[in-house]
Scaffold this motif. Structure first.
Motif, PDB file in Angstrom:
ATOM      1  N   GLN A  98      12.901  -8.285   8.411  1.00  0.00           N
ATOM      2  CA  GLN A  98      12.676  -7.397   9.497  1.00  0.00           C
ATOM      3  C   GLN A  98      11.326  -6.781   9.366  1.00  0.00           C
ATOM      4  O   GLN A  98      11.311  -5.680   8.430  1.00  0.00           O
ATOM      5  CB  GLN A  98      13.903  -6.610   9.885  1.00  0.00           C
ATOM      6  CG  GLN A  98      13.613  -5.578  10.941  1.00  0.00           C
ATOM      7  CD  GLN A  98      14.928  -4.596  11.181  1.00  0.00           C
ATOM      8  OE1 GLN A  98      15.963  -4.876  10.610  1.00  0.00           O
ATOM      9  NE2 GLN A  98      14.794  -3.824  12.117  1.00  0.00           N
ATOM     10  N   GLU A  99      10.477  -6.882  10.145  1.00  0.00           N
ATOM     11  CA  GLU A  99       9.128  -5.994   9.995  1.00  0.00           C
ATOM     12  C   GLU A  99       9.274  -4.696  10.420  1.00  0.00           C
ATOM     13  O   GLU A  99      10.290  -4.174  11.430  1.00  0.00           O
ATOM     14  CB  GLU A  99       8.118  -6.614  11.048  1.00  0.00           C
ATOM     15  CG  GLU A  99       7.734  -8.220  10.442  1.00  0.00           C
ATOM     16  CD  GLU A  99       7.067  -8.440   8.949  1.00  0.00           C
ATOM     17  OE1 GLU A  99       6.475  -7.451   8.649  1.00  0.00           O
ATOM     18  OE2 GLU A  99       7.565  -9.473   8.416  1.00  0.00           O
ATOM     19  N   GLN A 100       8.544  -3.610  10.054  1.00  0.00           N
ATOM     20  CA  GLN A 100       8.928  -2.360  10.132  1.00  0.00           C
ATOM     21  C   GLN A 100       7.756  -2.088  11.499  1.00  0.00           C
ATOM     22  O   GLN A 100       6.562  -2.561  11.536  1.00  0.00           O
ATOM     23  CB  GLN A 100       8.559  -1.271   9.207  1.00  0.00           C
ATOM     24  CG  GLN A 100       9.684  -1.464   8.106  1.00  0.00           C
ATOM     25  CD  GLN A 100      11.029  -0.664   8.714  1.00  0.00           C
ATOM     26  OE1 GLN A 100      10.890  -0.124   9.338  1.00  0.00           O
ATOM     27  NE2 GLN A 100      11.876  -1.603   7.855  1.00  0.00           N
TER      28      GLN A 100
ATOM     29  N   SER B 275       0.670  -1.112   0.110  1.00  0.00           N
ATOM     30  CA  SER B 275      -0.004  -0.095  -0.027  1.00  0.00           C
ATOM     31  C   SER B 275       0.813   1.448  -0.143  1.00  0.00           C
ATOM     32  O   SER B 275       0.690   2.212   0.530  1.00  0.00           O
ATOM     33  CB  SER B 275      -0.658  -0.079   1.233  1.00  0.00           C
ATOM     34  OG  SER B 275      -1.774  -1.053   1.151  1.00  0.00           O
ATOM     35  N   GLY B 276       1.797   1.505  -0.871  1.00  0.00           N
ATOM     36  CA  GLY B 276       2.726   2.353  -0.968  1.00  0.00           C
ATOM     37  C   GLY B 276       3.751   2.592   0.403  1.00  0.00           C
ATOM     38  O   GLY B 276       4.334   3.678   0.537  1.00  0.00           O
ATOM     39  N   ARG B 277       3.961   1.774   1.245  1.00  0.00           N
ATOM     40  CA  ARG B 277       4.469   2.021   2.584  1.00  0.00           C
ATOM     41  C   ARG B 277       5.457   0.966   2.543  1.00  0.00           C
ATOM     42  O   ARG B 277       5.081  -0.473   2.124  1.00  0.00           O
ATOM     43  CB  ARG B 277       3.809   2.000   3.751  1.00  0.00           C
ATOM     44  CG  ARG B 277       2.675   3.369   3.722  1.00  0.00           C
ATOM     45  CD  ARG B 277       2.164   3.409   4.998  1.00  0.00           C
ATOM     46  NE  ARG B 277       3.065   3.342   5.883  1.00  0.00           N
ATOM     47  CZ  ARG B 277       2.917   4.031   7.148  1.00  0.00           C
ATOM     48  NH1 ARG B 277       2.151   4.996   7.007  1.00  0.00           N
ATOM     49  NH2 ARG B 277       3.839   3.973   7.862  1.00  0.00           N
ATOM     50  N   VAL B 278       6.728   0.955   3.343  1.00  0.00           N
ATOM     51  CA  VAL B 278       7.518  -0.288   3.646  1.00  0.00           C
ATOM     52  C   VAL B 278       6.946  -0.926   4.684  1.00  0.00           C
ATOM     53  O   VAL B 278       6.956  -0.347   5.867  1.00  0.00           O
ATOM     54  CB  VAL B 278       9.003   0.590   3.955  1.00  0.00           C
ATOM     55  CG1 VAL B 278       9.826  -0.483   4.093  1.00  0.00           C
ATOM     56  CG2 VAL B 278       9.500   1.360   2.681  1.00  0.00           C
ATOM     57  N   GLN B 279       6.771  -2.153   4.442  1.00  0.00           N
ATOM     58  CA  GLN B 279       6.191  -3.158   5.431  1.00  0.00           C
ATOM     59  C   GLN B 279       7.434  -4.111   5.908  1.00  0.00           C
ATOM     60  O   GLN B 279       6.950  -4.048   7.195  1.00  0.00           O
ATOM     61  CB  GLN B 279       5.191  -4.032   4.667  1.00  0.00           C
ATOM     62  CG  GLN B 279       4.539  -5.112   5.679  1.00  0.00           C
ATOM     63  CD  GLN B 279       4.071  -6.205   4.803  1.00  0.00           C
ATOM     64  OE1 GLN B 279       3.654  -6.069   3.790  1.00  0.00           O
ATOM     65  NE2 GLN B 279       3.316  -7.075   5.539  1.00  0.00           N
ATOM     66  N   ALA B 280       8.389  -3.936   5.282  1.00  0.00           N
ATOM     67  CA  ALA B 280       9.451  -4.768   5.950  1.00  0.00           C
ATOM     68  C   ALA B 280      10.493  -4.599   5.196  1.00  0.00           C
ATOM     69  O   ALA B 280      10.704  -4.010   4.156  1.00  0.00           O
ATOM     70  CB  ALA B 280       8.907  -6.428   6.143  1.00  0.00           C
TER      71      ALA B 280
END
Length: 174
Positions: A172-174, A86-91
């Motif tokens: 690594q999860e954000q 969704s346009g964001r860094v998830q991990a």
């Protein structure tokens, strides 16, 4: 007075003893000969010890190791791949890679690292966009597909690459 001197003397003895022990335990360098004036892929001179680390001071951690007739090039740092949702860094996926080639094909690897990093990073980003770094990362089929894709990418730079070895693989999860 003696109570102040004893700790300092003991510390000095331990430091000197530690340096001596470390020097004695360090494996002796294995010399590999390379033609020409380049680093021949090691980036650490023409010496490599048993764990692939060179012993001169050209900077960086460029490593190459000869084993059973093949040469292993270790990149100076890990690859970090963003996983977007969704346009964001998830991990972030972090990979430690080595390239395997025949010893004779290893000349010039030090100077080719930027090209290899670019080709491999492009492929890693494409794989990330295709969803290869979401879900079950330990699936052997997915692992094999990632490794084959990275090998194709590495061969665009140097066709003599035998394999791309994935030494570490973490998310690594954000």
């Amino acid at each position: 007075m003696i109570k102040k001197i004893i700790p300092a003397v003991l510390m000095l003895v331990f430091v000197v003893g530690g340096v001596f022990a470390a020097d004695m335990l360090r494996p002796s360098p294995v010399s590999t000969s390379h033609e020409g004036g380049d680093h021949g892929g090691s980036g650490k001179g023409d010496h490599a010890d048993d764990n692939g680390k060179g012993d001169d001071d050209h900077g960086g951690d460029y490593d190459a190791k000869q084993t059973a007739g093949n040469y292993y090039f270790n990149f100076s740092r890990q690859f970090v791949v963003p996983v977007m949702q969704s346009g964001r860094v998830q991990a972030l996926v972090i990979l430690d890679l080595n390239l395997e080639m025949e010893q004779g094909d290893a000349d010039g690897m030090f100077s080719m690292e930027p090209k290899f990093r670019d080709a491999l990073m492009r492929e890693l980003l494409a794989l990330s966009n295709e969803g290869y770094f979401t879900g079950q990362l330990t699936d052997p089929e997915r692992y094999d597909e990632i490794q084959k894709a990275l090998l194709r990418a590495a061969r665009t730079v140097k066709d003599e690459i035998i394999s791309v070895l994935i030494l570490d693989f973490a998310r690594q999860e954000q």
